[in-house]
Design a protein around this motif. Structure first.
Motif, PDB file in Angstrom:
ATOM      1  N   TRP A   1      44.375 -16.483 -60.374  1.00  0.00           N
ATOM      2  CA  TRP A   1      43.519 -17.204 -61.318  1.00  0.00           C
ATOM      3  C   TRP A   1      44.020 -17.092 -62.755  1.00  0.00           C
ATOM      4  O   TRP A   1      43.981 -18.059 -63.516  1.00  0.00           O
ATOM      5  CB  TRP A   1      42.089 -16.685 -61.205  1.00  0.00           C
ATOM      6  CG  TRP A   1      41.102 -17.337 -62.142  1.00  0.00           C
ATOM      7  CD1 TRP A   1      40.361 -16.724 -63.100  1.00  0.00           C
ATOM      8  CD2 TRP A   1      40.752 -18.719 -62.194  1.00  0.00           C
ATOM      9  NE1 TRP A   1      39.560 -17.627 -63.759  1.00  0.00           N
ATOM     10  CE2 TRP A   1      39.790 -18.881 -63.211  1.00  0.00           C
ATOM     11  CE3 TRP A   1      41.154 -19.847 -61.491  1.00  0.00           C
ATOM     12  CZ2 TRP A   1      39.225 -20.104 -63.541  1.00  0.00           C
ATOM     13  CZ3 TRP A   1      40.598 -21.071 -61.818  1.00  0.00           C
ATOM     14  CH2 TRP A   1      39.649 -21.198 -62.826  1.00  0.00           C
ATOM     15  N   LYS A   2      44.544 -15.944 -63.122  1.00  0.00           N
ATOM     16  CA  LYS A   2      44.990 -15.788 -64.508  1.00  0.00           C
ATOM     17  C   LYS A   2      46.213 -16.658 -64.812  1.00  0.00           C
ATOM     18  O   LYS A   2      46.511 -16.932 -65.979  1.00  0.00           O
ATOM     19  CB  LYS A   2      45.303 -14.326 -64.813  1.00  0.00           C
ATOM     20  CG  LYS A   2      46.524 -13.761 -64.105  1.00  0.00           C
ATOM     21  CD  LYS A   2      46.768 -12.316 -64.524  1.00  0.00           C
ATOM     22  CE  LYS A   2      47.988 -11.723 -63.816  1.00  0.00           C
ATOM     23  NZ  LYS A   2      48.215 -10.313 -64.222  1.00  0.00           N
ATOM     24  N   ASP A   3      46.922 -17.119 -63.762  1.00  0.00           N
ATOM     25  CA  ASP A   3      48.113 -17.944 -63.960  1.00  0.00           C
ATOM     26  C   ASP A   3      47.826 -19.442 -63.876  1.00  0.00           C
ATOM     27  O   ASP A   3      48.737 -20.262 -64.040  1.00  0.00           O
ATOM     28  CB  ASP A   3      49.175 -17.590 -62.910  1.00  0.00           C
ATOM     29  CG  ASP A   3      49.640 -16.145 -63.025  1.00  0.00           C
ATOM     30  OD1 ASP A   3      49.684 -15.642 -64.165  1.00  0.00           O
ATOM     31  OD2 ASP A   3      49.943 -15.538 -61.980  1.00  0.00           O
TER      32      ASP A   3
ATOM     33  N   SER B   1      37.807 -13.643 -61.282  1.00  0.00           N
ATOM     34  CA  SER B   1      38.504 -12.653 -62.104  1.00  0.00           C
ATOM     35  C   SER B   1      39.992 -12.962 -62.118  1.00  0.00           C
ATOM     36  O   SER B   1      40.493 -13.722 -61.285  1.00  0.00           O
ATOM     37  CB  SER B   1      38.264 -11.246 -61.559  1.00  0.00           C
ATOM     38  OG  SER B   1      38.783 -11.130 -60.242  1.00  0.00           O
ATOM     39  N   ASP B   2      40.713 -12.361 -63.048  1.00  0.00           N
ATOM     40  CA  ASP B   2      42.127 -12.681 -63.234  1.00  0.00           C
ATOM     41  C   ASP B   2      42.952 -12.515 -61.965  1.00  0.00           C
ATOM     42  O   ASP B   2      43.885 -13.288 -61.711  1.00  0.00           O
ATOM     43  CB  ASP B   2      42.722 -11.799 -64.337  1.00  0.00           C
ATOM     44  CG  ASP B   2      42.303 -12.259 -65.727  1.00  0.00           C
ATOM     45  OD1 ASP B   2      41.696 -13.348 -65.814  1.00  0.00           O
ATOM     46  OD2 ASP B   2      42.579 -11.538 -66.696  1.00  0.00           O
TER      47      ASP B   2
END
Length: 666
Positions: free
Chosen positions: A92-94, A233-234
């Motif tokens: 998700w963070k990417d 979350s990330d």
């Protein structure tokens, strides 16, 4: 185009039948897409609740029926993912937050999942095998893994998914996350799917389906969770939907820009043009052309050469390649419905087989290219616009100039139209005319089952030349027609945007136009006196009827109604399928090979088809005009004849007039 391929086992495979590949360049609206999806994925697919009820009620007789229902349900569940998007797991963070071409699936939980999954597991365990227990267990393992780990309700899935920014705007919405993602999770490659091999055609199809559906879930099934977008979350792994190609990007952008107002379906605008049109009869009938009276230069057929598709596609091959949009049907049922046991396909280009037929006809006639005054090419499947196929053939033959080289589009009436034009041109050039009829349907069918059952590939060429002084020539009568109700004019369509640009046949309308024309032709000939002195009426001069090979079952029914006797009919559709403009000349060549035409014989050759066109010729066929044409068919089935001679022997037996008598019950 969606061509067939030949796998490592030498069998024909139609990838588009199990790998959905919609052409979004011709889809203009969500309404049009919904219509296609409903037809191809939804109409025949049971919902999870349907499968649950059938399992509880004991409706499944064996495992094959249950596996088919599970597979169809999974195709429906993945209807938009398979046709529009590629799935890409990503941390998700990417994930880019502002891209307009990256989407996040939003879903709702699947109600009563546990009950539905348990019911099918218990049903499979209690049912007897349909074909082969070991093979069925392998297929079931893949199907059940996908079905049992399905997490979301598929009833109201939108085709256009939200972008990341749009999804974040409503944080309570649910999307997929993967607790454990292995990028090396088992995935079946394209060649693996093509090379599936099973002695049971139905099971081979199910095995391909199961592999394709497995690939829609390239992760451990028990790792899938539904997570609110706002709680991601990330380090969560989400499943992104990426457009499969530029046309999907264009479609999605267009739909998002249109908003609530939507986009008008182009098909609706076209349909409006056809409303309120009533077909009217001409002010007087068009009499057939009496060749003896109308033309000074009498036409003679010097040669006929044919080229058949080099691959045999049997009815079992069709079952092996059953599409997710087809109703269950056996090979025997296809034969009963169409009268076709196999059709011929070619991997070569239409121009190639047509040129080969042209060269063979010229060689058999003993004609040099420079003697040819005109080249006519009849086809309804040529994708070549410039240069036309006729001019291309002219160039390939090395002709510096002809009086005329032109393509004619008259579909299944191609031969009557081509002969009529050739005889007219003969009067102008007073030298041989080369008439070529060629069709390649195999790459224009896609998942349309009626078309796949009926059509084949082939080409034929005739040399029509001035008859020697004092001879009467080989033609008595020529006739062409066109027109009718709009529904009949549009009864066969290619390309058809509503069917992913594939060829489509609307059976009832085709039967109506064929019946109308066949009755008109026979009445016309029966009321026309024979001017040659051979018989009382023109119809009485006919010794054999070689009709356009449309659909044997349909043509036999229409022939009976029109009063045709069984011993006057010849069919080769059992082994060739329907090759449209090439069907009559190929059938004539086969009738000679089968010794049905064993002497100079007067035949009636009627054709009718797309565009509500039709025509016929009453002509003399001398067996000597047919060029030798070795059958180079490639058997694609282990049960196919081991030799060409055996294939020809079986074909001859099926094509005899005795067989026609049996068909008529006389």
């Amino acid at each position: 185009m969606q061509p067939f391929v030949v796998n490592q086992h030498g069998r024909l495979v139609f990838p588009s039948n199990f790998l959905p590949d919609l052409d979004f360049s011709v889809i203009d609206s969500e309404e049009q897409l919904d219509s296609v999806i409903r037809r191809d994925f939804e109409t025949k697919a049971p919902k999870g609740s349907d499968i649950l009820q059938r399992a509880r009620d004991g409706k499944y007789a064996s495992r094959g029926d249950l596996m088919r229902d599970i597979a169809l349900n999974l195709f429906w569940v993945n209807r938009f993912a398979m046709t529009m998007y590629d799935k890409q797991p990503m941390r998700w963070k990417d994930v880019p937050r502002n891209r307009s071409d990256i989407f996040l699936p939003i879903v709702a939980p699947w109600d009563d999942k546990d009950a539905k999954v348990t019911a099918v597991a218990e049903a499979y365990a209690s049912l007897p095998p349909t074909w082969d227990a070991e093979s069925e267990d392998k297929v079931w393992k893949l199907l059940f893994n996908a079905y049992s780990h399905r997490t979301f309700d598929a009833t109201t899935l939108p085709s256009v998914k939200p972008t990341i920014a749009e999804a974040l705007a409503e944080p309570a919405q649910l999307t997929f996350t993967l607790a454990d993602y292995d990028p090396d999770y088992t995935f079946f490659g394209y060649e693996e799917i093509l090379d599936v091999d099973n002695a049971v055609p139905e099971l081979e199809a199910l095995q391909r389906w199961s592999m394709v559906l497995h690939n829609e879930y390239p992760w451990k099934g028990d790792s899938v969770r539904l997570t609110p977008v706002g709680e991601l979350s990330d380090d969560d792994i989400v499943v992104l939907y990426l457009p499969r190609n530029r046309d999907v990007v264009r479609f999605v952008s267009k739909m998002k820009a249109a908003g609530a107002d939507g986009v008008q379906d182009a098909r609706v605008r076209t349909a409006e043009l056809s409303k309120g049109i009533d077909a009217v009869d001409p002010i007087s009938p068009y009499p057939p052309v009496n060749v003896h009276e109308a033309f000074a230069i009498k036409p003679k057929i010097e040669a006929l050469a044919v080229v058949k598709g080099e691959y045999v596609c049997t009815n079992d091959d069709l079952i092996r390649n059953s599409a997710y949009s087809w109703s269950p049907m056996s090979a025997d049922e296809i034969s009963t419905k169409t009268g076709i046991e196999q059709r011929r396909y070619t991997a070569r280009e239409l121009e190639e087989i047509s040129l080969d037929a042209a060269k063979a006809a010229l060689a058999h006639a003993g004609r040099r290219p420079e003697e040819i005054g005109a080249v006519l090419f009849c086809s309804c499947t040529s994708a070549r616009m410039m240069p036309s196929t006729a001019t291309w053939i002219t160039g390939q033959l090395g002709l510096q100039q002809t009086h005329c080289s032109v393509d004619l589009i008259a579909a299944c009436a191609g031969l009557p139209y081509g002969l009529a034009e050739a005889v007219r041109l003969l009067q102008e050039v007073n030298r041989p005319v080369l008439l070529v009829c060629g069709e390649k349907f195999s790459d224009k069918i896609g998942t349309v089952r009626p078309s796949r059952m009926i059509f084949g590939d082939g080409a034929a060429a005739l040399v029509i030349a001035p008859a020697p002084e004092g001879e009467s020539g080989d033609f008595d009568l020529l006739q062409t027609y066109a027109g009718g109700p709009v529904t009949q004019v549009n009864s066969i369509i290619w390309p058809n945007p509503s069917f992913d640009n594939n060829i489509t046949v609307y059976g009832p309308e085709v039967k109506s136009l064929a019946g109308r024309y066949l009755a008109q032709m026979i009445e016309e000939l029966s009321n026309l006196p024979d001017t040659t002195g051979r018989a009382e009426t023109a119809w009485d001069t006919v010794e054999l009827v070689v009709p356009h090979q449309a659909n044997k079952t349909m043509v036999i029914d229409l022939a009976k109604r029109a009063g045709l006797s069984a011993d006057k009919l010849y069919f080769n559709i059992e082994t060739m399928g329907n090759t449209s403009s090439a069907s009559i000349p190929i059938a004539i060549a086969d009738a000679v090979a089968d010794k049905v035409i064993d002497r100079p014989m007067w035949i009636f050759a009627p054709g009718f088809g797309a565009g509500s066109v039709a025509g016929y010729s009453v002509m003399r066929i001398d067996p000597a005009i047919v060029a030798p044409s070795p059958d180079e068919a490639v058997a694609t089935d282990s049960d196919a004849p081991e030799s060409t001679d055996e294939a020809v022997t079986k074909t001859s037996a099926r094509n005899s007039t005795d067989d026609m008598a049996l068909a008529f019950g006389v």
